[in-house]
Write an enzyme that holds these catalytic residues in place. Structure first.
Site, PDB file in Angstrom:
ATOM      1  N   ALA A 184       0.798 -12.066   5.973  1.00 21.04           N
ATOM      2  CA  ALA A 184      -0.497 -12.248   5.098  1.00 21.04           C
ATOM      3  C   ALA A 184      -1.378 -12.002   5.473  1.00 21.04           C
ATOM      4  CB  ALA A 184       0.054 -13.868   5.089  1.00 21.04           C
ATOM      5  N   GLY A 185      -2.321 -11.877   5.071  1.00 18.30           N
ATOM      6  CA  GLY A 185      -3.537 -12.399   4.966  1.00 18.30           C
ATOM      7  C   GLY A 185      -4.791 -10.982   5.713  1.00 18.30           C
ATOM      8  N   GLY A 196      -2.529 -12.614   0.152  1.00 19.31           N
ATOM      9  CA  GLY A 196      -3.427 -11.509  -1.180  1.00 19.31           C
ATOM     10  C   GLY A 196      -4.564 -12.523  -0.731  1.00 19.31           C
ATOM     11  N   ALA A 215       1.255  -5.838   2.102  1.00 15.74           N
ATOM     12  CA  ALA A 215       1.695  -5.631   1.278  1.00 15.74           C
ATOM     13  C   ALA A 215       0.502  -5.633   0.603  1.00 15.74           C
ATOM     14  CB  ALA A 215       2.215  -6.964   0.209  1.00 15.74           C
ATOM     15  N   SER A 216      -0.479  -7.019  -0.100  1.00 17.19           N
ATOM     16  CA  SER A 216      -1.822  -6.884  -0.533  1.00 17.19           C
ATOM     17  C   SER A 216      -2.381  -5.143  -0.183  1.00 17.19           C
ATOM     18  CB  SER A 216      -1.965  -7.522  -0.713  1.00 17.19           C
ATOM     19  OG  SER A 216      -1.243  -8.947  -1.593  1.00 17.19           O
ATOM     20  N   LYS A 246      14.014 -12.064   4.694  1.00 15.91           N
ATOM     21  CA  LYS A 246      12.710 -12.763   5.233  1.00 15.91           C
ATOM     22  C   LYS A 246      12.594 -14.137   4.290  1.00 15.91           C
ATOM     23  CE  LYS A 246       7.608 -11.922   4.212  1.00 15.91           C
ATOM     24  NZ  LYS A 246       6.171 -11.906   3.186  1.00 15.91           N
TER      25      LYS A 246
END
Lengths: 67, 264
Positions: B191-192, B165, B213-214, B104
């Site tokens: 992301a986001g 994040g 992820a986050s 990635k």
């Protein structure tokens, strides 16, 4: 002075990457570890034969939670 | 079974590898390896990202063991790299460490927004593709850049919904849809994502997968959020296959007027 992961004096000139890793308690067959010296990859197959110079900058990297 | 079938026939295939789950989990930010393991199981994911950092001999537990026990493949990332040179070297080290060609690719251009540096990203992608890597670049929601990355030989593109994040969801859904139209390779929203509806929206916009992820790791209950993300990705995919009704300004009765009683 050799630098290992940013710290001065972590290894001795003339020793192999394998010897350094043994002192860091990284098993020779351990998955998830990679080594760079002076910005170049040292492949696992060369850990025994790669001898660190007096000015080597060594990075010993492993898996970390991320991304 | 067609689009959205939950039985596994509707696999996400990247670089010839089919995956039943269209959810990729980022391993960063989990409070413990046990919570990560439980969240991975709940997510149903088959692919999880890992970073490469200086080893800490005092660290307890092994991230790679946790992922292996979970039956999840590693997707190493180049998080934290700001130049093509660093990203390429990190990718080569990751290949050495984890015995995978998959990477990635992240090349960050700004410390506050963590937005990708498009010029360095293209350089790094080109070099890594030539070196035999399966490159999944983290990119902006720019369809032109996505096409350039496809032309170079990337295996997928991973456009951002909003900054890493931030939990701001998909700020420009039209661009995400345009990215999907612009390329033939898989599009994985990265992301986001802040909550399940963001993941469902990504899939409804036509994305082939979602990375989170986050949103999972930093949720108050990461395992419950992992379940929510799994269901949201499946729901969004099913909805795409089902075909939504067109939007219209005025009401359209769902009950026919025909046969309506007249009460004088």
């Amino acid at each position: 002075m050799i630098r290992v992961n940013g710290q001065a004096g972590g290894a001795n000139a003339g020793e192999s990457v394998s010897a350094l890793l043994a002192r860091l308690r990284v098993a020779a067959d351990s998955r998830g570890v990679a080594v760079a010296v002076d910005g170049e990859v040292v492949p696992r197959s060369a850990w025994d034969s790669f001898i660190l110079s007096e000015t080597a900058s060594v990075e010993v990297l492993g898996a970390m939670q991320g991304g | 079974m067609g689009v959205g079938s939950p039985d596994g026939a509707d696999a996400l295939t990247i670089a010839g590898r089919p995956m039943r789950s269209r959810l990729i989990v980022g391993t960063g930010g989990f409070p413990s390896l046990q919570v990560l393991a439980d969240a991975l199981a709940a997510s149903g994911s088959e692919l999880a990202t890992v970073a490469l950092r200086r080893i800490d001999p005092a660290a307890e537990g092994s991230l790679t063991d946790v992922l292996q026990q979970a039956g999840v493949s590693l997707l190493p990332n180049t998080a934290g790299c700001h130049t093509a040179r660093d990203a390429v070297l990190t990718a080569r080290l990751a290949r050495e460490a984890f015995d995978t060609d998959w990477i990635k690719l992240e090349v960050i251009g700004d410390q506050d927004t963590l937005l990708p540096d498009a010029a360095e990203l293209l350089l790094a992608a080109e070099e890594l593709v030539a070196d035999g890597f399966v490159v999944l670049p983290y990119t902006t929601d720019d369809p032109v850049l996505a096409r350039r990355l496809e032309d170079i030989g990337c295996a997928a593109v991973m456009p951002l919904g909003s900054p890493i994040g931030s939990g701001m969801g998909i700020r420009n859904p039209y661009n995400i849809a345009l990215v999907r139209e612009a390329v033939a390779i898989p599009v994985v929203l990265d992301a986001g994502v802040g909550t399940a509806s963001d993941a469902a929206l990504a899939m409804e916009l036509g994305c082939d997968g979602v990375m989170s992820a986050s949103a999972i790791a930093r949720a108050q209950d990461p395992v419950a959020m992992a379940t929510a993300m799994r269901l949201a990705v499946q729901s969004g995919r099913l909805a795409v296959g089902a075909g939504r009704i067109p939007r219209r300004t005025y009401a359209s009765p769902s009950t026919p007027d025909e046969g309506l009683a007249e009460f004088g």
